[in-house]
Design an enzyme around this catalytic site. Structure first.
Site, mmCIF file in Angstrom:
data_model
loop_
_atom_site.group_PDB
_atom_site.id
_atom_site.type_symbol
_atom_site.label_atom_id
_atom_site.label_comp_id
_atom_site.label_asym_id
_atom_site.label_seq_id
_atom_site.Cartn_x
_atom_site.Cartn_y
_atom_site.Cartn_z
ATOM 1 N N GLU A 199 -26.769 37.360 -11.460
ATOM 2 C CA GLU A 199 -26.225 37.528 -10.117
ATOM 3 C C GLU A 199 -27.063 38.535 -9.325
ATOM 4 O O GLU A 199 -27.558 39.524 -9.878
ATOM 5 C CB GLU A 199 -24.785 38.035 -10.221
ATOM 6 C CG GLU A 199 -24.106 38.296 -8.894
ATOM 7 C CD GLU A 199 -22.739 38.950 -9.049
ATOM 8 O OE1 GLU A 199 -21.892 38.761 -8.165
ATOM 9 O OE2 GLU A 199 -22.530 39.668 -10.065
ATOM 10 N N LYS A 227 -19.211 32.216 -5.297
ATOM 11 C CA LYS A 227 -18.344 33.101 -6.063
ATOM 12 C C LYS A 227 -16.940 33.057 -5.465
ATOM 13 O O LYS A 227 -16.763 33.138 -4.249
ATOM 14 C CB LYS A 227 -18.899 34.524 -6.024
ATOM 15 C CG LYS A 227 -18.215 35.518 -6.947
ATOM 16 C CD LYS A 227 -18.956 36.850 -6.932
ATOM 17 C CE LYS A 227 -18.357 37.862 -7.890
ATOM 18 N NZ LYS A 227 -19.123 39.141 -7.872
ATOM 19 N N CYS A 229 -19.766 36.549 -12.542
ATOM 20 C CA CYS A 229 -19.357 37.927 -12.801
ATOM 21 C C CYS A 229 -17.838 38.119 -12.741
ATOM 22 O O CYS A 229 -17.125 37.763 -13.678
ATOM 23 C CB CYS A 229 -20.082 38.852 -11.822
ATOM 24 S SG CYS A 229 -20.195 40.588 -12.351
#
Length: 290
Positions: free
Chosen positions: A44, A119, A153
């Site tokens: 990321e 995300k 993440c």
């Protein structure tokens, strides 16, 4: 069926041109190619390294400048995927859509196709400091090696989304990550193990290492690449196929045996997916789109 995967512990350091960035990426890709990898994962926010180039007048670039590199980024990784025949998860890159910033994972296919997954869960820092927006949709990606999901993440810290991924048929979760300290790193690491156990899937995780001294909120990085398995007899006892050396510039590689997943789902020491109490809580197999 087996899949060979590589995960890059991408070393962030100040650069002076896009060409330096491209050369570093190509180095990792060619290393993975030498290992015979079919999938390679970048972390990321690794493209924030481009902000260290500066504006040529002594000032650093900001997160709002990062989307200006999108065309170069896409062309680079499309070319690398086509030349090597690998599937490349090009970490995440920040896109500007309708004047809103999104942190978007990209999947580059060997045939030139590019898929995106924004995300879905945005951390307070991303919201407060970078004014990031959350993605609005979630999908599974078909490959010639089966179905995969891209969760970035913080996403992996939410059990529901990985339940949905498994219900949609994903056997491998690729998780590009970026954490600045041990606390954040272990949050992502521990929850990745939990998601692998709960859903009997593989999780391929990696993060940034090094530092960008001129880029706000990228001055510290704590990262380690790892390939995580369910905790059952066919797999290593700690659920680790391979892991890198913490905070080192390197790449790790492992083979994922999908048949072992199917075996433990049917007759493992525990059968966590099959034994869900869907009479008490949501059965995602009945609530996800096909």
């Amino acid at each position: 069926m087996k899949i060979r995967v590589s995960a890059v512990q991408y070393h962030l350091h100040t650069i002076k041109s896009f060409e330096e960035f491209a050369n570093q990426c190509e180095h990792y890709i060619k290393t993975a190619q030498e290992y015979g990898s079919e999938f390679v994962l970048f972390p990321e926010f690794f493209t924030t390294q481009l902000l260290s180039i500066g504006n040529g007048q002594g000032s650093s670039l900001t997160i709002n400048d990062l989307p200006s590199f999108t065309e170069q980024y896409l062309n680079l990784f499309k070319k690398l995927a086509e030349e090597t025949g690998m599937h490349i998860i090009g970490g995440t890159h920040v896109l500007n859509r309708n004047n809103r910033l999104y942190n978007v994972a990209h999947l580059f296919y060997p045939d030139g196709r590019v898929e995106e997954q924004a995300k879905l869960h945005i951390t307070p820092t991303e919201v407060d400091e970078w004014n990031m927006s959350a993605g609005a949709s979630f999908k599974i990606f078909e490959t010639d090696k089966g179905k995969i999901a891209l969760l970035t993440c913080y996403d992996i810290e939410f059990p529901e989304i990985v339940r949905m991924a498994k219900a949609k048929g994903a056997d491998v979760i690729f998780c590009p990550s970026c954490t600045d300290d041990r606390h954040g790193f272990h949050r992502v690491r521990y929850t990745s193990h939990a998601r692998a156990i709960e859903n009997q899937v593989y999780v391929v995780l990696t993060g940034t290492v090094g530092s960008l001294s001129t880029v706000d909120f990228m001055r510290a990085n704590f990262g380690q690449a790892v390939v995580i398995t369910p905790n059952d007899i066919p797999f290593p006892p700690k659920g680790l196929l391979v892991e890198g050396e913490i905070n080192q510039d390197m790449i790790v590689t492992a083979d994922l045996d999908l048949n072992l997943l199917y075996e433990v789902r049917e007759k493992g020491s525990v059968t966590t997916w099959r034994d869900r109490r869907v009479d008490l809580y949501v059965d995602w197999e009945k609530h996800v789109e096909g």
